[in-house]
Design a protein around this motif. Structure first.
Motif, PDB file in Angstrom:
ATOM      1  N   SER A 217       1.416   3.940 -42.988  1.00 20.85           N
ATOM      2  CA  SER A 217       1.227   5.137 -42.147  1.00 20.85           C
ATOM      3  C   SER A 217       0.945   4.737 -40.703  1.00 20.85           C
ATOM      4  CB  SER A 217       0.035   5.972 -42.639  1.00 20.85           C
ATOM      5  OG  SER A 217       0.158   6.270 -43.996  1.00 20.85           O
ATOM      6  N   ASP A 257       0.327   1.284 -50.257  1.00 21.47           N
ATOM      7  CA  ASP A 257       0.858   2.071 -49.139  1.00 21.47           C
ATOM      8  C   ASP A 257       2.117   1.446 -48.518  1.00 21.47           C
ATOM      9  OD1 ASP A 257      -1.070   3.981 -49.548  1.00 21.47           O
ATOM     10  OD2 ASP A 257      -2.250   3.550 -47.763  1.00 21.47           O
ATOM     11  N   GLU A 261       1.988   8.087 -45.491  1.00 17.75           N
ATOM     12  CA  GLU A 261       1.534   9.294 -46.203  1.00 17.75           C
ATOM     13  C   GLU A 261       2.365  10.515 -45.814  1.00 17.75           C
ATOM     14  OE1 GLU A 261      -1.980  11.495 -45.038  1.00 17.75           O
ATOM     15  OE2 GLU A 261      -2.458  10.001 -43.515  1.00 17.75           O
ATOM     16  N   TYR A 264       6.918  11.521 -48.012  1.00 16.69           N
ATOM     17  CA  TYR A 264       6.805  11.780 -49.459  1.00 16.69           C
ATOM     18  C   TYR A 264       8.076  11.358 -50.194  1.00 16.69           C
ATOM     19  CZ  TYR A 264       4.150  14.125 -53.166  1.00 16.69           C
ATOM     20  OH  TYR A 264       3.389  14.390 -54.292  1.00 16.69           O
ATOM     21  N   TRP A 267       8.149   7.724 -50.757  1.00 15.11           N
ATOM     22  CA  TRP A 267       7.280   7.347 -51.884  1.00 15.11           C
ATOM     23  C   TRP A 267       8.008   7.511 -53.213  1.00 15.11           C
ATOM     24  CZ3 TRP A 267       2.887   4.846 -52.788  1.00 15.11           C
ATOM     25  CH2 TRP A 267       2.022   4.608 -51.707  1.00 15.11           C
ATOM     26  N   GLY A 282      -1.268   3.858 -54.275  1.00 19.34           N
ATOM     27  CA  GLY A 282      -1.442   4.906 -53.263  1.00 19.34           C
ATOM     28  C   GLY A 282      -2.871   4.915 -52.743  1.00 19.34           C
ATOM     29  N   ILE A 285      -2.136   8.046 -49.194  1.00 22.80           N
ATOM     30  CA  ILE A 285      -1.394   9.197 -49.744  1.00 22.80           C
ATOM     31  C   ILE A 285      -2.255  10.010 -50.717  1.00 22.80           C
ATOM     32  CG2 ILE A 285      -0.298   7.837 -51.617  1.00 22.80           C
ATOM     33  CD1 ILE A 285       2.046  10.069 -50.100  1.00 22.80           C
TER      34      ILE A 285
END
Ligand code: PGA
Ligand code: ZN
Length: 399
Positions: A217, A257, A261, A264, A267, A282, A285
């Motif tokens: 992030s 990570d 975050e 999505y 991820w 995570g 997130i």
């Protein structure tokens, strides 16, 4: 326990980065906890109340102290509580009152020592170097006791120091006690670690593996991952390929990570692609939040969760999140924060809930080493209870 009445004296001492509180029961039992603080925080973490005035560069906590001494104290002083679930801040005092340690008085029936993930090179916002990724960890995978796993980590850490000295790389340390060399290349960093594992006498992959916390992030902007140390700007798909390449070349068993975050879909993609090969953790997130984790489980996000009690704010909610993860076969890793204190609660929590793994930094800095030393004491106590005590604990020193 029945007669326990909180007398209360909640003392909140302010420290530059942390908040500490003391709680006394009528029977004289006492609990103390200090809360850490993060540098790479998730946007949905519980509020960290700071004064934002001229004291301590705005980081003072007098408002929080007043809230506890006035609002919380009014609610709880003089009242009777039986369990931690009734009044969260009670956990340590109630354990002391029952003549138990925290790991014994809360959590699951099965108490096991966690596997340590030791962060020996720091980058990202935890160090003043150009490494894009925040944490490079070593993870013993074959060992007989927690004490042995810790010894392996310590030997590798100090071997790494000698290797870096020979290469004239700085061995100053970052926030979590790992080295913070002036390098920017992920490959160079991973090669240093591989060499340290081998030179220390261990087999990479077979006896000691590698884990990463990318904290992605921190370098995600306009739907791109801007890796300046690496001189790369990648989209989510390219990030996936970047990781896929890394795990084929290095014994990496866990990536935390890997995506932002705010990405999505990224991820979902990485979990689909690599979720059956490695642990995908995570942190930012999920922020230890049971509702967010529940949605993540439904959506196929990650297969493990980092647990930081102050991300969600209470021990009860932390336990809810851990049990939800365990019920859904998500691995759990109890974690420290980059701004730590001498508090060792997370060592107890990891054993209490049989978390399987703990992440509490490098083999230096007393704020990290104190958690490891507490785990050594707990292991010794559990072994003694089983009648299998077979070694003398040697505590880790800072150097
Ligand atoms: P933080 O970092 O405490 O700075 O958030 C730790 C982590 O990202 O795991
Ligand atoms: Zn993290």
């Amino acid at each position: 326990i029945n007669l326990l009445t909180t007398i209360l004296k909640l003392f909140l001492n302010y420290l530059l980065f942390k908040l500490k509180s003391d709680l006394y029961l009528q029977d004289g039992s006492f609990g103390r906890a200090a809360v850490p603080s993060g540098a790479s925080t998730g946007s949905k973490e519980a509020l960290e109340l700071r004064d934002h005035d001229s004291r301590y560069k705005g980081k003072g906590v007098l408002k929080a102290v007043a809230n506890v001494n006035q609002i919380v104290a009014q609610e709880v002083v003089g009242k009777s509580y039986q369990t931690q679930a009734e009044f969260d801040a009670f956990a340590k005092a109630i354990a002391a009152s029952a003549n138990k340690e925290l790991f014994e008085s809360c959590g699951n029936k099965i108490k096991k020592l966690p596997r340590p993930m030791m962060n020996i090179i720091n980058g990202g916002v935890h160090a003043d170097n150009a490494l894009d990724m925040q944490e490079f960890m070593i993870v013993p995978v074959k060992y007989k006791s927690f004490a042995e796993a810790l010894r392996m980590g310590t030997e590798i850490f100090h071997t790494l120091k000698s290797i870096m000295n020979k290469k004239h790389l700085s061995t100053s340390i970052g926030d979590e006690g790992g080295f913070a060399p002036q390098i920017g290349s992920t490959d160079e960093c991973l090669k240093l670690i591989l060499n340290a594992i081998s030179e220390a006498g261990y087999k990479p992959g077979e006896e000691v593996a590698i884990a990463l916390d990318v904290a992605a992030s921190e370098f995600y902007k306009d739907e791109k991952y801007i890796m300046s140390g690496e001189s790369k700007v990648l989209n989510s798909q390219e990030m996936c390929s970047f990781y896929e390449d890394l795990i084929t070349r290095y014994p990496i068993i866990s990536i935390e990570d890997p995506m932002s975050e705010f990405d999505y879909e990224g991820w979902k993609l990485i979990t689909q692609k690599l979720g059956n090969k490695i642990q995908i953790v995570g942190d930012d997130i999920f922020v230890t939040n049971p509702a967010i984790l529940e949605k993540g489980i439904k959506d196929g996000i990650a297969n493990a969760i980092l647990i930081k009690p102050n991300q969600i704010g209470t021990l009860s909610e932390t336990l809810d999140t851990i049990y939800l993860a365990q019920k859904n076969n998500y691995n759990t890793i109890i974690s420290h924060r980059s701004g730590e204190t001498e508090d060792t609660t997370i060592a107890h929590l990891a054993v209490a809930v049989n978390s399987g793994q703990i992440k509490t930094g490098s083999l230096s800095r007393t704020d990290r080493v104190c958690k490891y030393n507490e785990l050594l004491r707990i292991e010794e106590k559990l072994d003694a209870a089983k009648g299998t005590i077979g070694y003398i604990t040697s505590f880790l020193a800072v150097r």
